[in-house]
Structure formats: structure tokens, C-alpha cells
Design an enzyme around this catalytic site. Structure first.
Site, PDB file in Angstrom:
ATOM      1  N   THR A 421       0.863  -1.173   0.000  1.00  0.00           N
ATOM      2  CA  THR A 421       0.000   0.000   0.000  1.00  0.00           C
ATOM      3  C   THR A 421       0.909   1.236   0.000  1.00  0.00           C
ATOM      4  O   THR A 421       2.115   1.114  -0.025  1.00  0.00           O
ATOM      5  CB  THR A 421      -0.869  -0.105   1.266  1.00  0.00           C
ATOM      6  OG1 THR A 421      -1.672  -1.273   1.137  1.00  0.00           O
ATOM      7  CG2 THR A 421      -1.760   1.071   1.503  1.00  0.00           C
ATOM      8  N   GLU A 441      -3.748  -3.355  -2.935  1.00  0.00           N
ATOM      9  CA  GLU A 441      -3.522  -4.585  -2.171  1.00  0.00           C
ATOM     10  C   GLU A 441      -2.142  -5.177  -2.419  1.00  0.00           C
ATOM     11  O   GLU A 441      -1.158  -4.671  -1.893  1.00  0.00           O
ATOM     12  CB  GLU A 441      -4.622  -5.620  -2.417  1.00  0.00           C
ATOM     13  CG  GLU A 441      -4.494  -6.889  -1.592  1.00  0.00           C
ATOM     14  CD  GLU A 441      -4.646  -6.709  -0.097  1.00  0.00           C
ATOM     15  OE1 GLU A 441      -4.471  -7.690   0.630  1.00  0.00           O
ATOM     16  OE2 GLU A 441      -4.928  -5.596   0.367  1.00  0.00           O
ATOM     17  N   GLU A 460      -8.352  -6.444  -3.824  1.00  0.00           N
ATOM     18  CA  GLU A 460      -8.713  -6.186  -2.431  1.00  0.00           C
ATOM     19  C   GLU A 460      -9.652  -7.225  -1.820  1.00  0.00           C
ATOM     20  O   GLU A 460      -9.675  -7.400  -0.600  1.00  0.00           O
ATOM     21  CB  GLU A 460      -9.349  -4.798  -2.296  1.00  0.00           C
ATOM     22  CG  GLU A 460      -8.412  -3.645  -2.541  1.00  0.00           C
ATOM     23  CD  GLU A 460      -7.340  -3.510  -1.491  1.00  0.00           C
ATOM     24  OE1 GLU A 460      -7.433  -4.156  -0.433  1.00  0.00           O
ATOM     25  OE2 GLU A 460      -6.392  -2.742  -1.727  1.00  0.00           O
ATOM     26  N   GLY A 509       1.696  -1.669   4.540  1.00  0.00           N
ATOM     27  CA  GLY A 509       2.228  -2.865   5.184  1.00  0.00           C
ATOM     28  C   GLY A 509       1.224  -3.935   5.541  1.00  0.00           C
ATOM     29  O   GLY A 509       1.497  -4.761   6.413  1.00  0.00           O
TER      30      GLY A 509
END
Length: 613
Positions: A421, A441, A460, A509
């Protein structure tokens, strides 16, 4: 992430000139002045992880993107205008992390009213989705990698709607103006660095299976060379059309139809052996998409008010609960071992509760207020011992009926979330602040580029649970029609008791976003580190797992053996997160801070390095 830019990527003053009309507009002006002619292109500045000055500040992972935001601020735009400009530029230079094919969460502090607002721009599942979205014909969960590279993983994008919602609510410039820096950056190109090349190389096999992705990111059939210029004229045209026609182009127009066609009939290369499953996204799903203006989460910590993102993100509730657990522990004077031990245990507990209770509140009864209560935190804090580590997976507590030290329920493991991200943080001369995290994602998302449009689609929906971790325990994060998958995104703004900004932070992260923001916040508040050092400090990430991840500087430190003597168990991870932040200093200056090393280092800039202007 890219490290630096070259002179041929000197596009930002063009956008600055386009923004100068109405430079004196107030931060919440609804006026949308006409843009003047373009000017010459200056050379983009090099990266620096910290900058201090007046007039506003921007921090992101990329120098071109940060400079885009700064140019908007210099031209009189406010923090919201600059945040959208920065995000759009990241869609060009960080296309594997963010873009209009994805979504995110936007947290905004309004200086005039001294209030915090948020926009939930999370992607949504198609109306046809049910709990079996990621099951095969035999009822077994799809292999994760197969699910990622498929139309089935693509949620309705929310980024363009987030930009529109934020600009309409709090911006002072129209979408078309703030997209100009990114439009020109895409047209002129940016300089490829080693990080961008390595990210491309790690995805080369996937990218090669989609002709439009390969044409854009594998020129000549291979990852672009370090130092070469990567141009994206398709994205430049997409931004231009989006700016001219508005977001209806995506949600009700030709761009949306192109997205749906890509999802439903994945444009794979002839002869590929990859089984790319189609998705079921429809034009009705796009037309029905809405952002949600949510009340932020809020907790008190060490005399400060900490605001975050409410569910569908788990960031605000998890960080808030962990801070409440730590509130009655002296972390300022604790040894480094005890500080890390308590931070790790608070993270472990918060993740145990997150897995059981947090999901899309439109579909699940999420006890947000109870999760953030000090009473519940105290009932969980008593599980922590100074001399003995807890073990994971830890069972959740019940925030609705807190019982001291309760630990008898069924544990819910934390599923994997994609790491790549991106986060940006902005402040303006009026005191408005934005913390904005956006994503597609995985690194490279679904790997599917919308033909002729220049951007990758997200994956996602793999943030949903594929199946319940335990059939005997309710999993609130299973897929459903129109449902938002649970996220860990954690843009955070910290205010003093007079409701003035102190600092704002966020990070990419995956699930480690929560621990990165929590550790950075406690580094700054409890350990007294300057913000840039709080960001740079070596990280540990415990997410209710059997082991805590450690970056090399902690793995190779004597602290590891001292923590192991308490029962902590560890695995090594090269890198955790890539945070950025801004801080309002006591003398009135703004300080922007970014990573010194992680992901090639970040880029921090201010409008004026000298005195007030």
C-alpha cells in the site's frame, strides 16, 4: 518504491501554473477558478526524509508525488487539494501500490472547526458475492495466488470517489486542476530506480500473462532498466478525461464499462497456462458505489486525543485498544526490553479482539464503542505480565461484557494481507491536516491493466476470509454482496487537548500497518523520539501469531535474547512498513518526516524552509 527522479520528469510547475488562478482562495472555498497557461518544467527535487518550515508540508514515498502536493500548496490550494494531487501522482510513480483501480481511507482535520472527519473509500464486493466467493467447485478455498490474479479478487474501486468526496466536502480546487500534475507526470514519464525494477521483476511472470500490463511495465519483454524513463500516456489521457468529465466517467461511463469488461473477461495473453478466473463485477456495482463519511475513532493517550479510521478498517479500533491497554504502563521510563515487551503484548491482544469483532459495520454488529472503552482495555491489560509473554493465537475478549483477564474463548488467527500500500501526509498553512492511505492490495494488485487506460486493478477482495478459521466461531469477515473487506489501514491524527494538531502518521504494510503506526506513535509520545527517528526506529510486529516479526536491527540486537528470556518468540523480516508523517512544532513550523531507508527512502518537503511568508 522509487528513490529519485531525473530532469526529464520535470512536470510539476506545469501543474503549479494551472493552479495559480485563485491562489488566494481560503481553505474551504467552493470557487473553482480557471487555469492559466502552462509554464516551463523545473527539475524535481531529490529525496530527503525530513523537512521543516512554514506554509505547509507533504510527506510521501516519492519525490515527484510529494512535489506535486507542495506545488498545489504553493499555488494556494489546501491540504485536501494537495493530498489528492499527491495521491494521483503516486498512481503514476507507484502504480503497483495505488491508483484509481483501488481504494483507501482518508482522515482530515479541519482547522476552522477543530474537528476530524473521515472518508471510507474501501472497495466493495459485487452484489452477486456470497460467502463462497473464493471457494472452488468442490467447496475448497482457492489457492491464494490463484485468487489474487483473477477477476474474482477485484472489488469496486473507491479511490476516484474518495477524491471527489473529499474535494467536494473540504477542497478548494476542482478535480481537473489537482489531477494536472499527475497527468503531465504520466505523459512525460518518470525515472525508474532499483526498487521499481525489482518490484516489476518479482511480478514479471504475472504481468507477462496480460498483454496490456506487459506492454506498459515490461518494455521489450523485460523489466525496465534502472535509469530509464517510463511513460504512461494511457493514464495521462485517463486522468485528463476524469478531470474533464468527473468521476461519472468511472462509475457510470465508458471507463467503468472498460473496468467491468476487464474483470468479467480477463484480457490474458494467447497461450498462457494461467487459469485466470473471471469476476462478476457489473456496471450496476459501479453505479451503486458510495463512499461513507464515518465518525472517526477516538481515544485519549497521555493527555493527547488520538483519532483514527473506524470500521470497515480495523486500524482505529486496534490502535485505540492497544493504546488504552498501554495507558497505565510507564513506557517513558521503562527499559527498552520492557517497552518492547509491553508494546508486543498490547498488539497481540488487540489483534485477538480485532479478528473476532471487526468487519464492515453495514453487515456486522461491530461493538466499536465497547472495543475502545478503557473498561474493556483494563480487562485485557491484566493478562500482561512483566516477566512472561503470552502465547498466540490468543482468544478474544468480549467488549460487550468485559471480564477481567478472560481468556477462554476460541482464537481467530489473523489472515494474510497484501503489503504494498502507500501513505501520504499533508498539512497546509491554515492548519488543516490530511492522513491518507490508499492501495490496490498486493504489489501489482490483480496484475490486470485495464486496456487503453493505464492502471492496474486491485485484488482487495482477498482481504476477506476465504473460509472461517474455525467453523465453531463466527467470522465477521466472510464475503457478502456489496460488503467491504476488513482493512488494517490506519491513517492517524493526534491532537492536543485544545484540539490543535500535534502530528499525523500512517503507513503501508498490510496487517503490519497497525503495529507500525502504534510503534511509531509510542516512539514519539512515550520514548520522546523526534518524528523522523520514531519512523526510522527498528520495528517489531506481533499480530496474534506464534512469532513476532523483527527487522534485522532488532533481530541482531541483544534485546532479542532478553525478550526471548521472557518467552517472546521471533522471526526475521527484512522490512516492516514505510511510514510518513507531519508534525506541528511549538514554534509554528511544520515538519514533514518519511523513511530514511525503507523502500528506498521517503520524500519530505515543506513550502517555505525560511521564516513565515
Amino acid at each position: 518504491m522509487r528513490r529519485s527522479t531525473a530532469g526529464n520528469v520535470s512536470v510539476l510547475a506545469v501543474a503549479a501554473a494551472l493552479l495559480t488562478a485563485g491562489a488566494a482562495a481560503p481553505p474551504s472555498s467552493a470557487a473553482h477558478p480557471k487555469a492559466p497557461p502552462s509554464a516551463a518544467h523545473p527539475k524535481a527535487p531529490a529525496k530527503t526524509p525530513v523537512a521543516t518550515g512554514y506554509g505547509g508540508a507533504v510527506a510521501s514515498v516519492d519525490a515527484d508525488a510529494t512535489a506535486a502536493g507542495i506545488q498545489v500548496l504553493k499555488a494556494g490550494g489546501n491540504a485536501v487539494d494537495a493530498a489528492v494531487a499527491t495521491a494521483a501522482a503516486l498512481g503514476v510513480t507507484e502504480p503497483y501500490s495505488a491508483g484509481i483501480g483501488g481504494g483507501g481511507y482518508f482522515v482530515y482535520y479541519d482547522a476552522k472547526s477543530r474537528t476530524v472527519h473521515t472518508v471510507d473509500g474501501r472497495e466493495t464486493a459485487p452484489a452477486s458475492a456470497d460467502s463462497g466467493l473464493f471457494l472452488d467447485e468442490d467447496g475448497k478455498p482457492l489457492p491464494f495466488d490463484d485468487a489474487v490474479t483473477s477477476g474474482r479478487s477485484v472489488g469496486t474501486p473507491g479511490t476516484a470517489a474518495t477524491w471527489d468526496s473529499a474535494l467536494r466536502a473540504w477542497g478548494s480546487r476542482p478535480l481537473g486542476q489537482v489531477l494536472k500534475p499527475a497527468e503531465h507526470l504520466a505523459e512525460d514519464g518518470f525515472t525508474v530506480d532499483e526498487t521499481f525494477r525489482s518490484q516489476t521483476a518479482s511480478n514479471a511472470a504475472r504481468f507477462a500473462d496480460f498483454p496490456d500490463t506487459a506492454k506498459l511495465f515490461l518494455p521489450g519483454g523485460a523489466p525496465p532498466a534502472v535509469g530509464s524513463t517510463l511513460k504512461n500516456p494511457d493514464l495521462a489521457r485517463t486522468y485528463q478525461e476524469l478531470g474533464r468529465q468527473g468521476i461519472g466517467l468511472l462509475y457510470r461511463g465508458d471507463l467503468g464499462r472498460d473496468i467491468v469488461r476487464t474483470v468479467r473477461t480477463p484480457p490474458v495473453a494467447p497461450g498462457t497456462t494461467r487459469d485466470v478466473r473471471p469476476g462478476d463485477l457489473t456496471t450496476n456495482d459501479l453505479a451503486g458505489y458510495r463512499t461513507v463519511f464515518r465518525k472517526p475513532t477516538e481515544v485519549s493517550y497521555r493527555g493527547l486525543d488520538v483519532y483514527g479510521m473506524a470500521p470497515s478498517s480495523s486500524g482505529g479500533t486496534s490502535i485505540g485498544e492497544a493504546l488504552n491497554i498501554l495507558e497505565n504502563t510507564d513506557l517513558k521510563d521503562a527499559s527498552a526490553v520492557q517497552y518492547l515487551h509491553h508494546y508486543i503484548e498490547a498488539s497481540r491482544i488487540a489483534f485477538a479482539d480485532r479478528g473476532r469483532w471487526v468487519a464492515d459495520p453495514a453487515y456486522e454488529d461491530v461493538p466499536t464503542t465497547a472495543l475502545l472503552s478503557q473498561r474493556f482495555a483494563d480487562s485485557r491489560a491484566c493478562l500482561i505480565s512483566d516477566s512472561r509473554a503470552l502465547t498466540s493465537p490468543l482468544a478474544p475478549g468480549d467488549p460487550r461484557h468485559p471480564a477481567p483477564c478472560a481468556n477462554a474463548g476460541k482464537a481467530v488467527p489473523t489472515p494474510y494481507e497484501g503489503q504494498n500500500t502507500t501513505h501520504l501526509t499533508v498539512a497546509d498553512k491554515w492548519g488543516n491536516v490530511v492522513a491518507y492511505t490508499l492501495t490496490i492490495e498486493q504489489t501489482g494488485g490483480s496484475a490486470m491493466t485495464v486496456p487503453g487506460r493505464g492502471f492496474l486493478l486491485n485484488n482487495e477482495l482477498t482481504d476477506f476470509s476465504f473460509t472461517p478459521a474455525d467453523p465453531a466461531v463466527h467470522d465477521p469477515n466472510l464475503p457478502g454482496p456489496g460488503k467491504r473487506p476488513r482493512s488494517s489501514i490506519s491513517p492517524t491524527i493526534v491532537l492536543d487537548r485544545r484540539h490543535r494538531p500535534v502530528f499525523a502518521i500512517g503507513s503501508p504494510g498490510g496487517a503490519s500497518i497497525i503495529t507500525t503506526v502504534l510503534q511509531t506513535l509510542t516512539n514519539r509520545v512515550d520514548r520522546g523520539m523526534p518524528l523522523v527517528d520514531a519512523i526510522a526506529a527498528p520495528r517489531a510486529s506481533q499480530r496474534n501469531a506464534a512469532t513476532t516479526e523483527l527487522e534485522p536491527a532488532l533481530w541482531n540486537s541483544p534485546l532479542r535474547s532478553q525478550l526471548e528470556a521472557l518467552g517472546q518468540r521471533f522471526t526475521e523480516l527484512d522490512e516492516i512498513g514505510a511510514a510518513t508523517g507531519v508534525e506541528h512544532l511549538p514554534d509554528g513550523r511544520w515538519q514533514a518526516a518519511a523513511e530514511k531507508v525503507r523502500r528506498g527512502g521517503g520524500s519530505a518537503m515543506v513550502v517555505h524552509r525560511a521564516g513565515p511568508q
